[in-house]
Motif scaffolding. Structure first.
Motif, PDB file in Angstrom:
ATOM      1  N   ILE A 102       0.679  -1.215  -0.041  1.00 37.42           N
ATOM      2  CA  ILE A 102       0.064   0.064  -0.069  1.00 37.42           C
ATOM      3  C   ILE A 102       0.823   1.086  -0.055  1.00 37.42           C
ATOM      4  O   ILE A 102       1.845   1.478   0.821  1.00 37.42           O
ATOM      5  CB  ILE A 102      -1.126   0.047   1.258  1.00 37.42           C
ATOM      6  N   VAL A 103       0.831   2.167  -0.909  1.00 39.06           N
ATOM      7  CA  VAL A 103       1.570   3.119  -1.160  1.00 39.06           C
ATOM      8  C   VAL A 103       0.884   4.526  -1.067  1.00 39.06           C
ATOM      9  O   VAL A 103      -0.311   4.508  -1.432  1.00 39.06           O
ATOM     10  CB  VAL A 103       2.468   3.196  -2.506  1.00 39.06           C
ATOM     11  N   ARG A 104       1.484   5.593  -0.852  1.00 34.10           N
ATOM     12  CA  ARG A 104       1.313   6.794  -0.859  1.00 34.10           C
ATOM     13  C   ARG A 104       0.801   7.620  -2.473  1.00 34.10           C
ATOM     14  O   ARG A 104       1.492   7.086  -3.366  1.00 34.10           O
ATOM     15  CB  ARG A 104       2.254   8.101  -0.436  1.00 34.10           C
ATOM     16  N   GLY A 105      -0.533   7.941  -2.533  1.00 33.77           N
ATOM     17  CA  GLY A 105      -0.955   8.495  -3.926  1.00 33.77           C
ATOM     18  C   GLY A 105      -1.580   7.508  -4.783  1.00 33.77           C
ATOM     19  O   GLY A 105      -1.488   6.300  -4.442  1.00 33.77           O
ATOM     20  N   TYR A 106      -1.843   8.060  -5.822  1.00 34.28           N
ATOM     21  CA  TYR A 106      -2.645   7.184  -7.056  1.00 34.28           C
ATOM     22  C   TYR A 106      -1.542   6.768  -8.086  1.00 34.28           C
ATOM     23  O   TYR A 106      -0.848   7.499  -8.612  1.00 34.28           O
ATOM     24  CB  TYR A 106      -3.545   7.976  -7.721  1.00 34.28           C
ATOM     25  N   VAL A 107      -1.479   5.365  -8.219  1.00 34.86           N
ATOM     26  CA  VAL A 107      -0.826   4.513  -9.168  1.00 34.86           C
ATOM     27  C   VAL A 107      -1.635   4.134 -10.201  1.00 34.86           C
ATOM     28  O   VAL A 107      -2.765   3.110  -9.981  1.00 34.86           O
ATOM     29  CB  VAL A 107      -0.003   3.508  -8.652  1.00 34.86           C
ATOM     30  N   ASN A 108      -1.637   4.946 -11.404  1.00 35.22           N
ATOM     31  CA  ASN A 108      -3.016   4.780 -12.455  1.00 35.22           C
ATOM     32  C   ASN A 108      -2.455   3.485 -13.420  1.00 35.22           C
ATOM     33  O   ASN A 108      -3.368   3.249 -14.101  1.00 35.22           O
ATOM     34  CB  ASN A 108      -3.220   6.015 -13.338  1.00 35.22           C
ATOM     35  N   GLN A 109      -1.139   3.059 -13.609  1.00 41.48           N
ATOM     36  CA  GLN A 109      -0.946   2.248 -14.690  1.00 41.48           C
ATOM     37  C   GLN A 109       0.180   1.278 -14.195  1.00 41.48           C
ATOM     38  O   GLN A 109       1.050   1.752 -13.724  1.00 41.48           O
ATOM     39  CB  GLN A 109      -0.732   2.975 -16.189  1.00 41.48           C
ATOM     40  N   ALA A 110       0.204   0.375 -14.817  1.00 43.49           N
ATOM     41  CA  ALA A 110       1.406  -0.639 -14.545  1.00 43.49           C
ATOM     42  C   ALA A 110       2.630  -0.112 -15.196  1.00 43.49           C
ATOM     43  O   ALA A 110       2.546   0.462 -16.271  1.00 43.49           O
ATOM     44  CB  ALA A 110       1.071  -2.043 -15.049  1.00 43.49           C
TER      45      ALA A 110
ATOM     46  N   SER B 268      -6.563  12.385   1.403  1.00 40.33           N
ATOM     47  CA  SER B 268      -5.274  11.408   1.214  1.00 40.33           C
ATOM     48  C   SER B 268      -5.700  10.419   0.343  1.00 40.33           C
ATOM     49  O   SER B 268      -6.665   9.854   0.134  1.00 40.33           O
ATOM     50  CB  SER B 268      -5.017  11.168   2.439  1.00 40.33           C
ATOM     51  N   ARG B 269      -4.624  10.062  -0.585  1.00 37.41           N
ATOM     52  CA  ARG B 269      -4.977   9.150  -1.593  1.00 37.41           C
ATOM     53  C   ARG B 269      -3.880   8.072  -1.466  1.00 37.41           C
ATOM     54  O   ARG B 269      -2.778   8.100  -1.070  1.00 37.41           O
ATOM     55  CB  ARG B 269      -4.549   9.581  -3.115  1.00 37.41           C
ATOM     56  N   PHE B 270      -4.406   6.929  -1.676  1.00 32.65           N
ATOM     57  CA  PHE B 270      -3.684   5.594  -1.488  1.00 32.65           C
ATOM     58  C   PHE B 270      -3.869   4.461  -2.637  1.00 32.65           C
ATOM     59  O   PHE B 270      -4.976   4.420  -3.329  1.00 32.65           O
ATOM     60  CB  PHE B 270      -3.785   5.110  -0.200  1.00 32.65           C
ATOM     61  N   SER B 271      -2.811   3.763  -2.890  1.00 32.86           N
ATOM     62  CA  SER B 271      -2.754   2.559  -3.848  1.00 32.86           C
ATOM     63  C   SER B 271      -2.609   1.515  -3.339  1.00 32.86           C
ATOM     64  O   SER B 271      -1.621   1.435  -2.666  1.00 32.86           O
ATOM     65  CB  SER B 271      -2.142   3.160  -5.098  1.00 32.86           C
ATOM     66  N   LEU B 272      -3.127   0.212  -3.868  1.00 37.26           N
ATOM     67  CA  LEU B 272      -2.781  -0.959  -3.586  1.00 37.26           C
ATOM     68  C   LEU B 272      -2.177  -1.574  -4.722  1.00 37.26           C
ATOM     69  O   LEU B 272      -2.767  -1.314  -5.882  1.00 37.26           O
ATOM     70  CB  LEU B 272      -4.009  -2.040  -3.319  1.00 37.26           C
ATOM     71  N   LEU B 273      -0.847  -1.976  -4.733  1.00 33.40           N
ATOM     72  CA  LEU B 273       0.137  -2.373  -5.750  1.00 33.40           C
ATOM     73  C   LEU B 273       0.302  -3.821  -5.721  1.00 33.40           C
ATOM     74  O   LEU B 273       0.540  -4.497  -4.552  1.00 33.40           O
ATOM     75  CB  LEU B 273       1.199  -1.779  -5.891  1.00 33.40           C
ATOM     76  N   ALA B 274       0.701  -4.544  -6.937  1.00 30.12           N
ATOM     77  CA  ALA B 274       1.384  -5.911  -6.869  1.00 30.12           C
ATOM     78  C   ALA B 274       2.690  -5.605  -7.444  1.00 30.12           C
ATOM     79  O   ALA B 274       2.783  -5.035  -8.153  1.00 30.12           O
ATOM     80  CB  ALA B 274       0.502  -6.862  -7.780  1.00 30.12           C
ATOM     81  N   LEU B 275       3.682  -5.994  -6.591  1.00 25.64           N
ATOM     82  CA  LEU B 275       5.016  -5.912  -7.108  1.00 25.64           C
ATOM     83  C   LEU B 275       5.647  -7.092  -7.296  1.00 25.64           C
ATOM     84  O   LEU B 275       5.567  -8.153  -6.694  1.00 25.64           O
ATOM     85  CB  LEU B 275       5.671  -5.080  -5.826  1.00 25.64           C
ATOM     86  N   ARG B 276       6.503  -7.033  -8.442  1.00 25.47           N
ATOM     87  CA  ARG B 276       7.300  -8.157  -8.895  1.00 25.47           C
ATOM     88  C   ARG B 276       8.802  -7.925  -8.990  1.00 25.47           C
ATOM     89  O   ARG B 276       9.182  -7.351 -10.210  1.00 25.47           O
ATOM     90  CB  ARG B 276       6.595  -8.875 -10.140  1.00 25.47           C
TER      91      ARG B 276
END
Length: 251
Positions: A89-97, A147-155
């Motif tokens: 879970i990271v700070r801000g919006y992540v909009n694309q891979a 406040s904005r947050f994003s859930l990411l998959a990281l490889r």
């Protein structure tokens, strides 16, 4: 007792809790909990480490039950044939891979490497990331009213020290709860408003060829209560169902 997610006569994988050291270290002399010693006592057998997770990171940790198997697994890690997946879970919006291809210089320890004069060169470091969900909360942290947050998959393709934490900070989406590379103001805000203070990085998945049988193993480490608590508050339950536990003890 540590959660075992896989075990046979050759290897064992556990779901490492956040806040545990993998092995005893004189750099953290006051710590009393160590994964290797606990697993050894739990199964009554010596274990051999083949990779590591940072102390604040939770998730799938693989160990061998013999030096031979440890060597074979270490070779798979070295040749990048073991697939690793994390969630963060990271700070801000992540909009694309996207792919982070940003070389990292080996970090020196202030104590252990105090007398080392050799200057490290940047090493190739590659991380794939993809957004799974995002949320905007009506809570003021810093200079913005929300406040904005994003859930990411990281490889991670390479395996540098603190690679995921450093790469996410590099693209200005630091992982929540990262006290070394993260946003202190965000960390304090999340701790205050959402009662979450741990590093929100979880080693969720390992896929590799069994070193003795050749069978493909796919190991999944479910998220802990702290993760479930924050996923619930952000409305993200069901986004990654294979990681979720059935019961929430903190929500």
């Amino acid at each position: 007792m540590l959660e075992v997610i896989y075990q046979d006569q050759h290897l064992i994988a556990i779901n490492k809790p956040a806040g545990w050291l993998v092995h005893r270290s004189w750099l953290d002399r006051h710590e009393t909990r160590f994964v290797m010693q606990t697993v050894r006592d739990q199964i009554g057998q010596h274990v051999f480490p083949v990779h590591r997770l940072d102390k604040p990171t939770s998730g799938a940790l693989l160990m061998a039950l013999s030096s031979e198997v440890a060597c074979l697994l270490a070779q798979q890690f070295e040749h990048h044939t073991i697939e690793k997946k994390y969630h963060a879970i990271v700070r801000g919006y992540v909009n694309q891979a996207d792919i982070i291809n940003y070389a990292l210089t080996e970090e020196k320890d202030k104590i252990a490497d105090k007398y080392t004069s050799k200057i490290s060169q940047p090493q190739p470091s590659i991380t794939h990331y993809s957004p799974l969900a995002k949320v905007e909360c009506p809570i003021e942290i810093g200079r913005y009213p929300t406040s904005r947050f994003s859930l990411l998959a990281l490889r991670p393709i390479t395996g540098r020290k603190h690679q995921l934490r450093r790469h996410m900070a590099h693209i200005r989406h630091p992982i929540i709860g990262d006290t070394t590379y993260g946003d202190l103001r965000q960390n304090r805000g999340v701790s205050h408003h959402f009662a979450s203070s741990r590093l929100m990085l979880h080693a969720s998945y390992l896929s590799f060829k069994h070193p003795m049988t050749g069978d493909k193993l796919q190991l999944i480490a479910k998220s802990d209560d702290a993760w479930m608590h924050l996923l619930s508050q952000f409305g993200w339950l069901g986004i990654v169902p294979e990681l979720e536990r059935q019961h929430l003890s903190m929500v």
